[in-house]
Motif scaffolding. Structure first.
Motif, PDB file in Angstrom:
ATOM      1  N   ASP A 122      64.688  45.483  13.489  1.00  0.00           N
ATOM      2  CA  ASP A 122      65.559  46.647  13.656  1.00  0.00           C
ATOM      3  C   ASP A 122      66.863  46.421  12.903  1.00  0.00           C
ATOM      4  O   ASP A 122      67.391  45.304  12.867  1.00  0.00           O
ATOM      5  CB  ASP A 122      65.903  46.885  15.124  1.00  0.00           C
ATOM      6  CG  ASP A 122      64.778  47.520  15.905  1.00  0.00           C
ATOM      7  OD1 ASP A 122      63.776  47.933  15.296  1.00  0.00           O
ATOM      8  OD2 ASP A 122      64.899  47.595  17.143  1.00  0.00           O
ATOM      9  N   ARG A 140      58.575  42.890  14.314  1.00  0.00           N
ATOM     10  CA  ARG A 140      59.434  44.073  14.386  1.00  0.00           C
ATOM     11  C   ARG A 140      60.857  43.678  13.994  1.00  0.00           C
ATOM     12  O   ARG A 140      61.396  42.691  14.488  1.00  0.00           O
ATOM     13  CB  ARG A 140      59.436  44.635  15.810  1.00  0.00           C
ATOM     14  CG  ARG A 140      60.348  45.825  15.956  1.00  0.00           C
ATOM     15  CD  ARG A 140      60.323  46.377  17.346  1.00  0.00           C
ATOM     16  NE  ARG A 140      61.438  47.299  17.506  1.00  0.00           N
ATOM     17  CZ  ARG A 140      61.744  47.865  18.640  1.00  0.00           C
ATOM     18  NH1 ARG A 140      61.032  47.631  19.711  1.00  0.00           N
ATOM     19  NH2 ARG A 140      62.770  48.678  18.699  1.00  0.00           N
ATOM     20  N   ARG A 191      63.957  51.025  12.375  1.00  0.00           N
ATOM     21  CA  ARG A 191      63.122  50.070  11.666  1.00  0.00           C
ATOM     22  C   ARG A 191      63.134  50.425  10.179  1.00  0.00           C
ATOM     23  O   ARG A 191      63.497  51.537   9.794  1.00  0.00           O
ATOM     24  CB  ARG A 191      61.710  50.098  12.236  1.00  0.00           C
ATOM     25  CG  ARG A 191      61.716  49.643  13.706  1.00  0.00           C
ATOM     26  CD  ARG A 191      60.376  49.754  14.339  1.00  0.00           C
ATOM     27  NE  ARG A 191      59.510  48.690  13.807  1.00  0.00           N
ATOM     28  CZ  ARG A 191      58.290  48.465  14.241  1.00  0.00           C
ATOM     29  NH1 ARG A 191      57.776  49.202  15.204  1.00  0.00           N
ATOM     30  NH2 ARG A 191      57.569  47.502  13.733  1.00  0.00           N
TER      31      ARG A 191
END
Length: 132
Positions: free
Chosen positions: A85, A83, A43
């Motif tokens: 990534d 989120r 992340r």
């Protein structure tokens, strides 16, 4: 995927498009970001902590350039909180090894470089006429 544009690929030529890729790969934040992603997706916050000294703006810019050039993928997960990534693509993994070798070389040879710099400075102080 290669384009059908007929371009001489010679980084020594002024207009070679490879120079842009070379500029990107020669950037310290690029080399460090790719290295930080070698072990798997991370992340943004993880990358920022790993790359000590990088600003949020610089890391964002670096990741965007790497994504644009196909070296990094960005995956957004629709969860709360959001989120995101970042991971190396196949192309990114292919450049990870040579960049890793450069990082290793830097760590192994920093003492030699520091001694050379000190010697250069000593000579420059003794003979202030700059080399041409």
């Amino acid at each position: 995927m290669e384009t059908s544009v007929d371009v001489r690929k010679d980084v020594y030529l002024r207009n070679c498009p490879c120079r842009g890729v070379l500029d990107l790969l020669a950037n310290k934040w690029t080399a460090l970001a790719i290295g930080a992603l070698e072990d798997g997706p991370r992340r943004f916050g993880e990358l920022r902590r790993k790359l000590e000294g990088v600003s949020q703006k610089m890391l964002t810019q670096t990741l965007r350039e790497l994504e644009r050039d196909g070296l990094v993928s960005r995956t957004v997960y629709p969860v709360v909180p959001l989120r995101v990534d970042y991971a190396l693509t196949e192309l990114g993994r292919s450049v990870a090894e040579p960049l890793s070798a450069i990082r290793r070389w830097s760590e192994e040879n920093i003492g030699h470089v520091q001694r050379a710099r000190a010697e250069y400075e000593r000579r420059a102080e003794a003979d202030p006429v700059p080399a041409r």
